[in-house]
Write a protein that holds these residues in place. Structure first.
Motif, short mmCIF file in Angstrom:
data_model
loop_
_atom_site.label_atom_id
_atom_site.label_comp_id
_atom_site.label_asym_id
_atom_site.label_seq_id
_atom_site.Cartn_x
_atom_site.Cartn_y
_atom_site.Cartn_z
N CYS A 131 -23.69 35.30 12.87
CA CYS A 131 -24.50 35.96 11.11
C CYS A 131 -24.47 35.75 10.45
O CYS A 131 -23.03 35.55 10.00
CB CYS A 131 -24.33 37.50 11.47
SG CYS A 131 -25.89 38.07 10.86
N ASN A 146 -25.55 36.77 7.65
CA ASN A 146 -25.89 37.99 6.94
C ASN A 146 -25.23 38.96 5.94
O ASN A 146 -23.69 39.08 6.53
CB ASN A 146 -26.78 38.53 7.08
CG ASN A 146 -26.81 40.63 6.76
OD1 ASN A 146 -26.28 40.08 5.42
ND2 ASN A 146 -28.39 40.71 6.57
N TYR A 206 -22.18 41.65 6.71
CA TYR A 206 -21.26 42.01 7.40
C TYR A 206 -19.85 42.13 7.57
O TYR A 206 -19.42 42.57 7.99
CB TYR A 206 -22.12 40.71 9.43
CG TYR A 206 -20.95 41.07 9.92
CD1 TYR A 206 -21.17 42.74 10.59
CD2 TYR A 206 -19.54 40.64 10.40
CE1 TYR A 206 -20.04 42.32 11.97
CE2 TYR A 206 -19.10 40.55 11.48
CZ TYR A 206 -18.77 41.85 11.80
OH TYR A 206 -17.86 41.53 12.45
N ASN A 223 -18.78 44.90 17.23
CA ASN A 223 -19.84 44.21 16.36
C ASN A 223 -21.46 43.87 17.79
O ASN A 223 -21.06 43.58 18.90
CB ASN A 223 -19.11 42.79 15.88
CG ASN A 223 -19.25 41.76 16.58
OD1 ASN A 223 -19.19 42.52 18.01
ND2 ASN A 223 -19.14 41.10 16.69
N LEU A 224 -22.58 43.69 16.92
CA LEU A 224 -23.58 43.03 18.04
C LEU A 224 -24.01 41.91 17.46
O LEU A 224 -24.14 41.04 16.35
CB LEU A 224 -24.87 44.33 17.52
CG LEU A 224 -24.28 45.28 17.44
CD1 LEU A 224 -25.63 46.46 16.99
CD2 LEU A 224 -24.57 45.78 18.91
N CYS A 233 -23.91 39.80 13.47
CA CYS A 233 -25.66 40.84 12.78
C CYS A 233 -25.68 42.47 12.76
O CYS A 233 -26.50 42.74 12.46
CB CYS A 233 -26.66 40.14 13.58
SG CYS A 233 -27.01 37.82 13.34
N GLY A 234 -24.53 42.76 13.18
CA GLY A 234 -24.92 44.63 12.86
C GLY A 234 -23.51 45.07 13.94
O GLY A 234 -22.49 44.62 13.92
N LYS A 286 -22.35 48.56 16.57
CA LYS A 286 -22.96 50.45 17.23
C LYS A 286 -21.39 50.91 17.40
O LYS A 286 -20.88 50.84 17.92
CB LYS A 286 -22.93 49.02 18.75
CG LYS A 286 -23.14 50.35 18.90
CD LYS A 286 -23.21 49.83 20.85
CE LYS A 286 -23.57 50.52 21.93
NZ LYS A 286 -23.21 50.63 23.41
N MET A 288 -26.05 52.36 15.71
CA MET A 288 -26.60 50.90 15.46
C MET A 288 -26.69 51.00 14.00
O MET A 288 -27.87 50.95 13.43
CB MET A 288 -27.88 50.36 16.25
CG MET A 288 -26.90 50.22 18.04
SD MET A 288 -27.88 48.59 19.06
CE MET A 288 -29.65 49.57 18.78
N VAL A 326 -28.10 48.00 11.75
CA VAL A 326 -28.03 46.21 11.21
C VAL A 326 -28.72 45.75 9.69
O VAL A 326 -29.00 46.60 9.29
CB VAL A 326 -29.02 45.48 12.25
CG1 VAL A 326 -28.69 46.03 13.73
CG2 VAL A 326 -30.62 46.34 12.22
N GLN A 360 -30.12 44.18 6.74
CA GLN A 360 -31.97 43.17 6.87
C GLN A 360 -31.82 42.97 5.76
O GLN A 360 -32.45 41.64 6.26
CB GLN A 360 -32.37 44.62 6.41
CG GLN A 360 -32.82 45.39 7.64
CD GLN A 360 -34.05 46.78 6.74
OE1 GLN A 360 -33.71 47.25 5.81
NE2 GLN A 360 -35.34 46.95 7.82
N VAL A 396 -30.23 48.32 4.88
CA VAL A 396 -28.83 48.25 6.13
C VAL A 396 -30.67 49.12 7.18
O VAL A 396 -31.35 50.05 6.27
CB VAL A 396 -28.00 49.04 6.42
CG1 VAL A 396 -26.43 47.76 6.41
CG2 VAL A 396 -28.42 50.18 5.90
#
Length: 192
Positions: free
Chosen positions: A42, A44, A47, A81-82, A86-87, A89, A106, A108, A110, A115
């Motif tokens: 990701c 972003n 993270y 991590n997702l 990117c997020g 859990k 969760m 994530v 934005q 988030v």
């Protein structure tokens, strides 16, 4: 022409050397192509903040059971991590009000500071979606019962002390966010 003889269940098979070589190459290609997974890292930057809390945790909690009344509980949490960053859990298992309690969260990103959090727990059985952002090195996330009125609202604050300890607590306001009462204080200590 060289031949290789293989004893296989009392049956003799003759394999041409070039077919053996071809079989080995196809097998090697198949093994290496399966071992190479595509990367979906990701982009972003949020993270980097969230990745600090990935791992297995022991959680000590101070939970509100009714206004002004609290109980101490404990549990375990696994944070993963997702989609490679990117997020995150969280899967939490513990106790609350003398019963088993479970929660899935969760979070994530934005954008670089904002988030969205979704949460489902065994106490309420409802699915909530919350929005927040990083403020003063803390992740602050809000939920409003009625987005237009905002009289009843919850606030979650995630504060990272170091790579082995963080706090994720929640607060409730019934007066448009003027006063806040602690509902859950969760202290996470790394066990992995």
């Amino acid at each position: 022409m060289c031949q290789l003889t293989i004893n296989y269940n009392t049956k003799m098979m003759k394999i041409n050397r070039k077919y053996l070589w071809l079989f080995c190459m196809v097998s090697l290609i198949s093994i290496t192509s399966n071992a190479q997974e595509e990367s979906y890292t990701c982009q972003n930057p949020l993270y980097n903040y969230l990745s600090t809390i990935i791992g297995d945790w022991e959680v000590k909690t101070k939970d509100r059971t009714s206004p002004g009344v609290y109980e101490n509980n404990k549990g375990n949490s696994k944070i993963t991590n997702l989609i490679e960053g990117c997020g995150i859990k969280e899967s939490y298992r513990g106790s609350y009000k003398s019963r088993k309690y479970a929660r899935e969260v969760m979070i994530v990103g934005q954008d670089s500071i904002s988030v969205q959090m979704s949460a489902l727990d065994s106490e309420h059985g409802s699915f909530s979606i919350l929005n927040g952002k990083i403020e003063n090195d803390k992740l602050v996330i809000y939920w409003f019962r009625n987005i237009d009125v905002k009289k009843l609202q919850s606030k979650y604050i995630l504060s990272i002390e170091n790579k082995d300890k963080f706090e994720f607590s929640s607060y409730l306001s019934t007066d448009y966010g003027k006063n806040w009462a602690l509902t859950h204080k969760r202290i996470y200590s790394r066990i992995d």
